[in-house]
Design a protein around this motif. Structure first.
Motif, short mmCIF file in Angstrom:
data_model
loop_
_atom_site.label_atom_id
_atom_site.label_comp_id
_atom_site.label_asym_id
_atom_site.label_seq_id
_atom_site.Cartn_x
_atom_site.Cartn_y
_atom_site.Cartn_z
N ARG A 236 -29.21 -75.84 31.08
CA ARG A 236 -30.43 -75.02 31.11
C ARG A 236 -30.89 -74.66 29.72
O ARG A 236 -32.08 -74.73 29.41
N PHE A 237 -29.94 -74.27 28.86
CA PHE A 237 -30.30 -73.85 27.51
C PHE A 237 -30.90 -75.00 26.71
O PHE A 237 -31.87 -74.83 25.96
N THR A 238 -30.32 -76.19 26.84
CA THR A 238 -30.79 -77.32 26.05
C THR A 238 -31.88 -78.13 26.75
O THR A 238 -32.42 -79.06 26.17
N ALA A 239 -32.19 -77.78 27.99
CA ALA A 239 -33.23 -78.48 28.77
C ALA A 239 -32.94 -79.99 28.83
O ALA A 239 -33.84 -80.82 28.73
N THR A 240 -31.68 -80.34 29.04
CA THR A 240 -31.31 -81.75 29.01
C THR A 240 -31.98 -82.57 30.11
O THR A 240 -32.43 -83.70 29.87
N VAL A 241 -32.09 -82.02 31.31
CA VAL A 241 -32.71 -82.77 32.41
C VAL A 241 -34.20 -82.95 32.15
O VAL A 241 -34.77 -84.03 32.36
N GLU A 242 -34.84 -81.89 31.66
CA GLU A 242 -36.28 -81.97 31.38
C GLU A 242 -36.57 -82.98 30.27
O GLU A 242 -37.55 -83.74 30.35
N ARG A 243 -35.72 -83.01 29.24
CA ARG A 243 -35.92 -83.98 28.15
C ARG A 243 -35.71 -85.41 28.64
O ARG A 243 -36.46 -86.32 28.28
N GLU A 244 -34.69 -85.61 29.47
CA GLU A 244 -34.46 -86.95 30.02
C GLU A 244 -35.67 -87.41 30.85
O GLU A 244 -36.15 -88.55 30.71
N ARG A 245 -36.16 -86.52 31.70
CA ARG A 245 -37.29 -86.86 32.55
C ARG A 245 -38.53 -87.17 31.71
O ARG A 245 -39.28 -88.11 32.00
N PHE A 246 -38.75 -86.38 30.67
CA PHE A 246 -39.90 -86.60 29.79
C PHE A 246 -39.83 -87.99 29.16
O PHE A 246 -40.83 -88.73 29.13
N LEU A 247 -38.66 -88.37 28.65
CA LEU A 247 -38.52 -89.68 28.00
C LEU A 247 -38.68 -90.82 29.01
O LEU A 247 -39.31 -91.85 28.70
N LEU A 248 -38.11 -90.66 30.18
CA LEU A 248 -38.26 -91.70 31.19
C LEU A 248 -39.72 -91.89 31.57
O LEU A 248 -40.18 -93.02 31.78
#
Length: 323
Positions: A236-248
């Motif tokens: 949640r803190f690093t927004a890892t899922v959101e960043r992955e989705r954005f790049l995809l």
């Protein structure tokens, strides 16, 4: 930040001088849990002999240049280091001339801010230094590029700090397939995602962990989790899922041209100014393996470096939000 670019074909006075400069800080970090928490020299060298025998002569040379001390030799093995976390996003842009792009999100006070170009053991390697011979990203003269992200898991086990594993790949491999075989067998002390791209446009991402077998995937994107989110608060803190989705989305739905795709790394949600928590973006790296070139980018600044015509020097970089 003061960044430097240093070239030295064989281990010598330049590297020795860098080690003398950086060692006091690295020594404090390496001993922060006490000396007995770290493996002995005999254990460290034996692990290198077992898992990375090709670079043991290089390791011995560097230990001698570092003064031959026990603590320095144990540190330089990268075996069983203290835990450390980073943020990071990385992706392959798969055009006619594919590139590997990555953001390195970390604490600016615990970073080499150094690009090393070496020709150790006859293999030219250029990339961003960690621990003065490890790499967090880089490219070699065979046209193989590599970078890492933290894998988003708390588990610490018996293995090497991943920057030395990246150095080992660059010293010994020429293709993505060869790199994948190395990443599948060399033990890491924490979980990391390592992406490689070769000159023939082949790529892979290895999801490495200390407590389970590495998973070799054809993923073009890696952030700070592996197949599933396991450390929820970190995710949640690093927004890892959101960043992955954005790049995809950038790679599949929008089909960004190369320069627009690279530019997205210098803006939210990929670009971070969370330096107060140790996860601000220190730089964006662009690797062009066919050209054996790399670029370091910051908002408004591009520093291009070529393996063939490497120019030593320095850059003063102001990081937005790092004060």
């Amino acid at each position: 930040m003061l960044w430097r670019a240093v070239s030295e074909d064989s281990p010598g006075p330049k590297w020795s001088g860098l080690f003398a400069e950086y060692w006091p800080n690295y020594k404090r970090w390496w001993l922060k849990e006490g000396e007995t928490a770290r493996p002995t020299y005999a254990q460290s060298r034996a692990a290198l002999v077992r898992h990375m025998p090709e670079i043991v002569p290089l390791y011995d040379d560097l230990c001698e240049l570092a003064g031959g001390g026990d603590l320095a030799a144990r540190f330089l093995s990268f075996y069983g280091p203290p835990p450390y976390l980073a943020g990071c996003s990385q992706a392959i842009w798969p055009g006619a001339q594919p590139v590997l792009v990555r953001n390195y999100d970390y604490n600016p006070t615990a970073f080499d801010s150094l690009v090393l170009r070496t020709k150790w053991q006859g293999r030219a390697v250029m990339g961003t230094s960690d621990g003065l011979w490890g790499m967090v990203d880089g490219v070699n003269d065979a046209g193989l590029a590599i970078s890492l992200t933290f894998g988003g898991r708390r588990v610490v086990g018996d293995g090497f700090g991943v920057p030395l594993i990246l150095r080992y790949v660059l010293q010994t491999c020429e293709t993505a397939a060869e790199a994948g075989a190395v990443l599948a067998r060399v033990p890491t002390h924490m979980s990391y995602n390592v992406t490689v791209l070769d000159k023939k446009r082949q790529y892979l991402t290895a999801m490495m962990a200390p407590d389970r077998d590495a998973v070799i995937t054809h993923a073009a994107v890696a952030t700070n989790h592996q197949e599933n989110v396991e450390w929820v608060s970190h995710a949640r803190f690093t927004a890892t899922v959101e960043r992955e989705r954005f790049l995809l989305n950038r790679l599949t739905l929008h089909r960004d041209p190369q320069e627009k795709f690279i530019g997205a790394f210098l803006k939210p949600p990929l670009y971070s100014t969370a330096f107060h928590a140790g996860f601000g973006t220190l730089y964006t790296a662009v690797y062009k393996p066919r050209q054996r070139r790399m670029e370091l980018r910051w908002p408004g600044t591009v520093w291009s470096l070529s393996m063939k015509d490497f120019q030593e020097g320095g850059r003063h970089i102001v990081l937005p939000g790092a004060a």
